[in-house]
Design an enzyme around this catalytic site. Structure first.
Site, PDB file in Angstrom:
ATOM      1  N   GLU A 251       0.844  -1.130  -0.077  1.00  0.00           N
ATOM      2  CA  GLU A 251      -0.007  -0.215   0.059  1.00  0.00           C
ATOM      3  C   GLU A 251       0.977   1.203  -0.148  1.00  0.00           C
ATOM      4  O   GLU A 251       1.701   1.526   1.067  1.00  0.00           O
ATOM      5  CB  GLU A 251      -1.020  -0.046   1.224  1.00  0.00           C
ATOM      6  N   CYS A 285      -1.295   9.031   3.123  1.00  0.00           N
ATOM      7  CA  CYS A 285      -1.467   8.710   1.262  1.00  0.00           C
ATOM      8  C   CYS A 285      -2.499   8.927   0.631  1.00  0.00           C
ATOM      9  O   CYS A 285      -2.619   8.774  -0.508  1.00  0.00           O
ATOM     10  CB  CYS A 285      -1.015   7.072   1.594  1.00  0.00           C
TER      11      CYS A 285
END
Length: 472
Positions: A251, A285
């Site tokens: 991720e 993110c």
């Protein structure tokens, strides 16, 4: 009095190395504690402890694993104030961000505990009527989990939680920026009764990180890896894992777009975009990095957005280091030199420390500007205007990243149509791009990674099938 030194946890025991490094608060610049520096031999010891514990842990009943996880959630709640302070000290964010982290973490532990009993195989029917078959789902074995600093309780716990629930043992390589948080995560599970060697924690200095990580990935007992962090480092992890033919869940970074359509509730859009861009200093993110606004409402939206930013984030925000601030200032400088307009903020402003920067909104951004495609990971956001859905989707997808996105519209048909066209792992209609919860699969597309965390999909990442057949 000597400062506290964060130890490793290897085979259920705390170990302190003679070699240490300083952990400084980005908010104050002061040393909050020291941390032991793991060597390759320490990393090897952690893997060997996990490998030794693997056979017995995989045979622990689902009910026993469930109960242990629920106990860990209770312990985390009881230690809340202590754990919260570790986050505030190490990454310089507010107690509110710490409380949010802990709340989400407790919820995800409970969610996964409830899923442990759902692990099951199948009994297919082979072509030959005299042949029987079963397909078992078995844990991979020893997992290497590498977690970042920006939402450390959520991401550190997530890195180990599903592997443990699936019956894997784990080596957690914690971030050197927030090692006490990572140690605390492991200590919570230890306190809950996790057997020795099932979860091991190490951290190491930035200077040692590459060689220690490479040794961990190369170790034959490591069977699968998960990494959350930047796309640049993710590429290195993926390459190393590929060399050793080991599967990996990644991720990675993002450049999240938020599309504000002509029929949007502009007050809602402005508030959500402000929060999505600047919560945790934009160091998420999923942070909103590009706001793509229909030209018919662009002026009205920008007025409301500017007001929302200045109301919600009036102070300079703490970044993890000076480099993050300098990067964002350079991005804004470059954009301004190429014709962009600064809607709010000042990249020349001097704050109380070099790790602080106030939110900056950049309008009239074009593809020639570095900020158009570079993940800022800080307190800057871009505004772009469009006239058509096709143009909005082209800009939204004009990036190597694909983690999260948002659409603001009062017409669900428009929202779903745009959601279908956006190349991201998640699209949030009438909500901010920063959205991750235990009941929803989480992961990216393109250079934002592959594999999924959360839900049953996250649990299944750590199980592999074994086909068993018999005659007669």
């Amino acid at each position: 009095m000597a400062p506290y030194t964060v130890p490793f946890i290897i085979n259920g025991e705390e170990r302190t190395a003679s070699d240490t490094f300083e952990v400084r608060s980005p908010a104050t610049g002061e040393v909050v504690h020291l941390c032991s520096t793991a060597s390759v031999s320490d990393a090897t010891a952690a893997v060997e402890a996990a490998a030794a514990a693997a056979p017995s842990w995989r045979d622990v009943s689902p009910g026993a694993r469930r109960d242990l996880l629920l106990k860990a959630a209770d312990i985390m709640q009881k230690r809340w104030a202590e754990l919260s302070q570790y986050l505030v000290d190490e990454i310089g964010q507010s107690s509110g961000w710490a409380d949010f982290n802990l709340g989400v973490t407790v919820d995800q532990i409970k969610d996964v505990a409830g899923r442990v009993g759902t692990i099951s195989g199948i009994v297919p029917r082979p072509a030959d009527p005299n042949t029987g078959a079963m397909v078992w789902r078995e844990p991979y074995g020893v997992v290497l989990a590498i977690a970042p600093w920006n939402a450390p309780y959520i991401l550190g716990t997530r890195a180990v939680l599903n592997p443990l629930a699936a019956g894997c043992t784990v080596v957690l390589k914690g971030t050197e920026t927030a090692p006490r948080v990572m140690h605390a995560i492991a200590s919570v599970f230890q306190e809950a009764g996790l057997p020795k060697g099932v979860l091991n924690f190490i951290s190491t200095s930035p200077a040692n990180a590459a060689v220690v990580t490479e040794a961990l990935i190369a170790h034959p007992q490591i069977k699968k890896i998960n990494f959350t962090g930047s796309t640049g480092v993710g590429r290195i992890i993926g390459k190393l894992a590929g060399q050793h033919l080991k599967p990996v869940v990644l991720e990675l970074g993002g450049k999240a777009p938020a599309i504000v359509w002509e029929d949007a509730n502009l007050d809602l859009a402005a508030e959500c975009c402000a929060r999505g861009a600047f919560v945790a200093s934009g160091q998420v993110c999923m942070s909103t990095e590009r706001i793509i606004v229909h030209s018919k409402v662009s002026g009205a939206f920008q007025t409301k957005f500017k007001a929302a930013v200045e109301k919600m984030f009036p102070e300079a925000q703490v970044h993890i280091n000076t480099a993050g601030v300098e990067k964002n200032k350079k991005l804004v400088q470059d954009a301004a030199s190429k014709g962009a307009t600064i809607l709010t903020g000042d990249f020349n402003a001097q704050e109380s420390s070099s790790t602080r920067m106030r939110p900056i909104v950049v309008a009239n951004v074009t593809p020639e500007m570095d900020i158009y495609k570079t993940e800022s990971f800080g307190t800057t956001v871009s505004v772009l205007e469009v006239d058509t859905e096709k143009e909005a989707l082209r800009i939204a997808n004009d990036t190597e990243y694909g983690l999260s996105s948002a659409v603001f519209t009062e017409d669900l048909r428009i929202g779903l149509r745009l959601a279908k066209g956006i190349e991201t792992g998640a699209v949030h209609i009438n909500d901010m791009t920063v959205h991750d919860e235990s009941s929803l699969p989480h992961g990216g597309a393109k250079a934002s990674g592959y594999g999924r965390f959360n839900t049953s999909a996250g649990l299944e990442e750590w199980l592999r099938t074994k086909t068993v057949t018999w005659k007669g």
